[in-house]
Design a protein around this motif. Structure first.
Motif, PDB file in Angstrom:
ATOM      1  N   LEU A  49      34.891   4.211 -49.045  1.00 13.97           N
ATOM      2  CA  LEU A  49      34.088   5.351 -49.471  1.00 13.97           C
ATOM      3  C   LEU A  49      34.467   5.786 -50.886  1.00 13.97           C
ATOM      4  O   LEU A  49      33.601   6.058 -51.720  1.00 13.97           O
ATOM      5  N   ALA A  50      35.765   5.835 -51.163  1.00 17.49           N
ATOM      6  CA  ALA A  50      36.221   6.270 -52.486  1.00 17.49           C
ATOM      7  C   ALA A  50      35.731   5.325 -53.577  1.00 17.49           C
ATOM      8  O   ALA A  50      35.278   5.762 -54.641  1.00 17.49           O
ATOM      9  N   LEU A  51      35.796   4.027 -53.318  1.00 14.52           N
ATOM     10  CA  LEU A  51      35.362   3.054 -54.321  1.00 14.52           C
ATOM     11  C   LEU A  51      33.869   3.160 -54.594  1.00 14.52           C
ATOM     12  O   LEU A  51      33.399   2.784 -55.668  1.00 14.52           O
ATOM     13  N   PHE A  53      32.282   5.721 -55.249  1.00 12.65           N
ATOM     14  CA  PHE A  53      32.035   6.731 -56.277  1.00 12.65           C
ATOM     15  C   PHE A  53      32.473   6.264 -57.666  1.00 12.65           C
ATOM     16  O   PHE A  53      32.321   6.997 -58.640  1.00 12.65           O
ATOM     17  N   LEU A  54      33.040   5.060 -57.741  1.00 14.98           N
ATOM     18  CA  LEU A  54      33.553   4.551 -59.011  1.00 14.98           C
ATOM     19  C   LEU A  54      32.651   3.452 -59.559  1.00 14.98           C
ATOM     20  O   LEU A  54      32.021   2.723 -58.793  1.00 14.98           O
ATOM     21  N   PRO A  55      32.561   3.287 -60.873  1.00 13.34           N
ATOM     22  CA  PRO A  55      33.197   4.137 -61.888  1.00 13.34           C
ATOM     23  C   PRO A  55      32.499   5.488 -62.004  1.00 13.34           C
ATOM     24  O   PRO A  55      31.310   5.609 -61.713  1.00 13.34           O
ATOM     25  N   LEU A  56      33.241   6.481 -62.425  1.00 16.52           N
ATOM     26  CA  LEU A  56      32.671   7.812 -62.576  1.00 16.52           C
ATOM     27  C   LEU A  56      31.672   7.827 -63.731  1.00 16.52           C
ATOM     28  O   LEU A  56      31.942   7.264 -64.796  1.00 16.52           O
ATOM     29  N   PRO A  57      30.518   8.451 -63.531  1.00 20.23           N
ATOM     30  CA  PRO A  57      29.544   8.527 -64.627  1.00 20.23           C
ATOM     31  C   PRO A  57      30.081   9.390 -65.763  1.00 20.23           C
ATOM     32  O   PRO A  57      30.640  10.462 -65.528  1.00 20.23           O
ATOM     33  N   ARG A  58      29.943   8.915 -66.976  1.00 19.99           N
ATOM     34  CA  ARG A  58      30.450   9.663 -68.127  1.00 19.99           C
ATOM     35  C   ARG A  58      29.520   9.419 -69.313  1.00 19.99           C
ATOM     36  O   ARG A  58      29.276   8.264 -69.683  1.00 19.99           O
ATOM     37  N   ASN A  88      51.334  11.370 -63.340  1.00 15.35           N
ATOM     38  CA  ASN A  88      50.775  10.073 -63.727  1.00 15.35           C
ATOM     39  C   ASN A  88      49.558   9.723 -62.869  1.00 15.35           C
ATOM     40  O   ASN A  88      48.571   9.174 -63.358  1.00 15.35           O
ATOM     41  N   GLY A  89      49.640  10.048 -61.584  1.00 16.86           N
ATOM     42  CA  GLY A  89      48.496   9.807 -60.716  1.00 16.86           C
ATOM     43  C   GLY A  89      47.302  10.656 -61.107  1.00 16.86           C
ATOM     44  O   GLY A  89      46.157  10.195 -61.079  1.00 16.86           O
ATOM     45  N   ALA A  90      47.573  11.903 -61.490  1.00 18.87           N
ATOM     46  CA  ALA A  90      46.493  12.799 -61.903  1.00 18.87           C
ATOM     47  C   ALA A  90      45.810  12.277 -63.163  1.00 18.87           C
ATOM     48  O   ALA A  90      44.578  12.310 -63.281  1.00 18.87           O
ATOM     49  N   LYS A  91      46.599  11.781 -64.107  1.00 14.97           N
ATOM     50  CA  LYS A  91      46.014  11.240 -65.335  1.00 14.97           C
ATOM     51  C   LYS A  91      45.143  10.023 -65.039  1.00 14.97           C
ATOM     52  O   LYS A  91      44.107   9.816 -65.669  1.00 14.97           O
ATOM     53  N   ALA A  92      45.570   9.230 -64.072  1.00 15.70           N
ATOM     54  CA  ALA A  92      44.818   8.022 -63.726  1.00 15.70           C
ATOM     55  C   ALA A  92      43.477   8.338 -63.079  1.00 15.70           C
ATOM     56  O   ALA A  92      42.618   7.465 -62.976  1.00 15.70           O
ATOM     57  N   SER A  93      43.286   9.578 -62.646  1.00 13.96           N
ATOM     58  CA  SER A  93      42.016   9.954 -62.016  1.00 13.96           C
ATOM     59  C   SER A  93      40.872  10.001 -63.018  1.00 13.96           C
ATOM     60  O   SER A  93      39.709   9.994 -62.636  1.00 13.96           O
ATOM     61  N   GLY A  94      41.205  10.080 -64.314  1.00 10.81           N
ATOM     62  CA  GLY A  94      40.170  10.160 -65.334  1.00 10.81           C
ATOM     63  C   GLY A  94      39.848  11.573 -65.768  1.00 10.81           C
ATOM     64  O   GLY A  94      38.912  11.791 -66.540  1.00 10.81           O
ATOM     65  N   THR A 215      35.930  11.851 -37.398  1.00 16.75           N
ATOM     66  CA  THR A 215      34.971  10.767 -37.489  1.00 16.75           C
ATOM     67  C   THR A 215      34.625  10.535 -38.947  1.00 16.75           C
ATOM     68  O   THR A 215      34.257  11.472 -39.646  1.00 16.75           O
ATOM     69  N   PRO A 216      34.763   9.282 -39.442  1.00 12.49           N
ATOM     70  CA  PRO A 216      34.429   9.016 -40.838  1.00 12.49           C
ATOM     71  C   PRO A 216      32.997   9.440 -41.149  1.00 12.49           C
ATOM     72  O   PRO A 216      32.077   9.179 -40.385  1.00 12.49           O
ATOM     73  N   LYS A 217      32.813  10.096 -42.268  1.00  7.88           N
ATOM     74  CA  LYS A 217      31.494  10.568 -42.669  1.00  7.88           C
ATOM     75  C   LYS A 217      31.419  10.564 -44.178  1.00  7.88           C
ATOM     76  O   LYS A 217      32.364  10.958 -44.856  1.00  7.88           O
ATOM     77  N   ARG A 218      30.315  10.123 -44.705  1.00  6.67           N
ATOM     78  CA  ARG A 218      30.173  10.047 -46.149  1.00  6.67           C
ATOM     79  C   ARG A 218      30.184  11.442 -46.761  1.00  6.67           C
ATOM     80  O   ARG A 218      29.572  12.365 -46.245  1.00  6.67           O
ATOM     81  N   ILE A 219      30.915  11.563 -47.870  1.00  9.32           N
ATOM     82  CA  ILE A 219      30.971  12.829 -48.589  1.00  9.32           C
ATOM     83  C   ILE A 219      29.868  12.842 -49.629  1.00  9.32           C
ATOM     84  O   ILE A 219      29.835  12.005 -50.521  1.00  9.32           O
ATOM     85  N   GLU A 220      28.953  13.758 -49.519  1.00  9.95           N
ATOM     86  CA  GLU A 220      27.842  13.852 -50.464  1.00  9.95           C
ATOM     87  C   GLU A 220      28.139  14.905 -51.523  1.00  9.95           C
ATOM     88  O   GLU A 220      28.723  15.916 -51.228  1.00  9.95           O
TER      89      GLU A 220
END
Length: 220
Positions: A49-51, A53-58, A88-94, A215-220
């Protein structure tokens, strides 16, 4: 009553309980919710699910002040490294801008390790944990999202309580989750109007907090 039992979601018990399966045998929901609080809607964020959303629109024409401002609250004398790793993890978020609130004694360390972040020094208790958040870290309207928890220790109750008042989305991790459980997970989160992301070490731990299945559910 035929409800989920917390023991079925504890990692230490899995070897003895096996696979739990929920079987509906006709107890009306209104009767269940008259006994326990109505559950908060949960959504499970997993790798697939996370993937999605990537790459983030910019946009091509932009700058860092238009790409989000994240406040990270982390670290203690005992767990100084947690503030560096999570930064470092926060910076990697973009995210465009990163502010990091740490115990005042850790500020020189963070400035050297995270030169592109704004380091906010916080008052420290006798036990080496953040005692309170200074005005710069409590001006929650200045941030698009707040992450809290890595390396705080369970003694930073005042910090987590204050952060839960923020109107923006929250990410709660590590000891912030332990403190949240002590404060009352369902009661606290039911008062929030924006998204709250919890990052427990396992789905089982998260289920114990809420005493319900996920229960897994897509995040909109």
């Amino acid at each position: 009553m035929g409800l989920w039992k917390p023991v079925y979601f504890q990692d230490q018990a899995l070897a003895y309980t096996g696979i739990a399966e929920k079987i509906d045998f006709g107890i009306p929901l209104k009767d269940i919710f008259s006994t326990i609080p109505q559950p908060i809607p949960l959504q499970l964020l997993h790798k697939t699910l996370a993937l999605g959303f990537l790459p983030l629109p910019r946009p091509q024409l932009t700058h860092k002040y238009q790409q989000g401002h994240l406040l990270l609250i982390a670290g203690s004398h005992r767990y100084a490294g947690a503030s560096i790793l999570s930064s470092n993890g926060a910076k990697a978020s973009g995210v465009g801008m990163l502010s990091v609130a740490v115990p005042e004694s850790l500020k020189p360390l963070l400035v050297g390790k995270i030169p592109d972040g704004l380091v906010i020094d916080c008052p420290v208790s006798e036990k080496g944990v953040i005692a309170s958040l200074p005005p710069l870290a409590t001006d929650f309207a200045s941030y698009d999202i707040i992450a809290c928890g890595p390396g705080l220790t369970r003694e930073a109750t005042e910090v987590v309580t204050r952060v839960l008042e923020a109107k923006c989305p929250l990410v709660l991790d590590a000891d912030a989750l332990n403190i949240l459980a002590q404060l009352g997970t369902v009661n606290r989160l039911s008062k929030r109007q924006n998204a709250t992301v919890l990052t427990p070490p396992s789905r089982g731990v998260l289920s114990v907090f809420f005493l319900i299945s996920i229960t897994p559910k897509r995040i909109e």
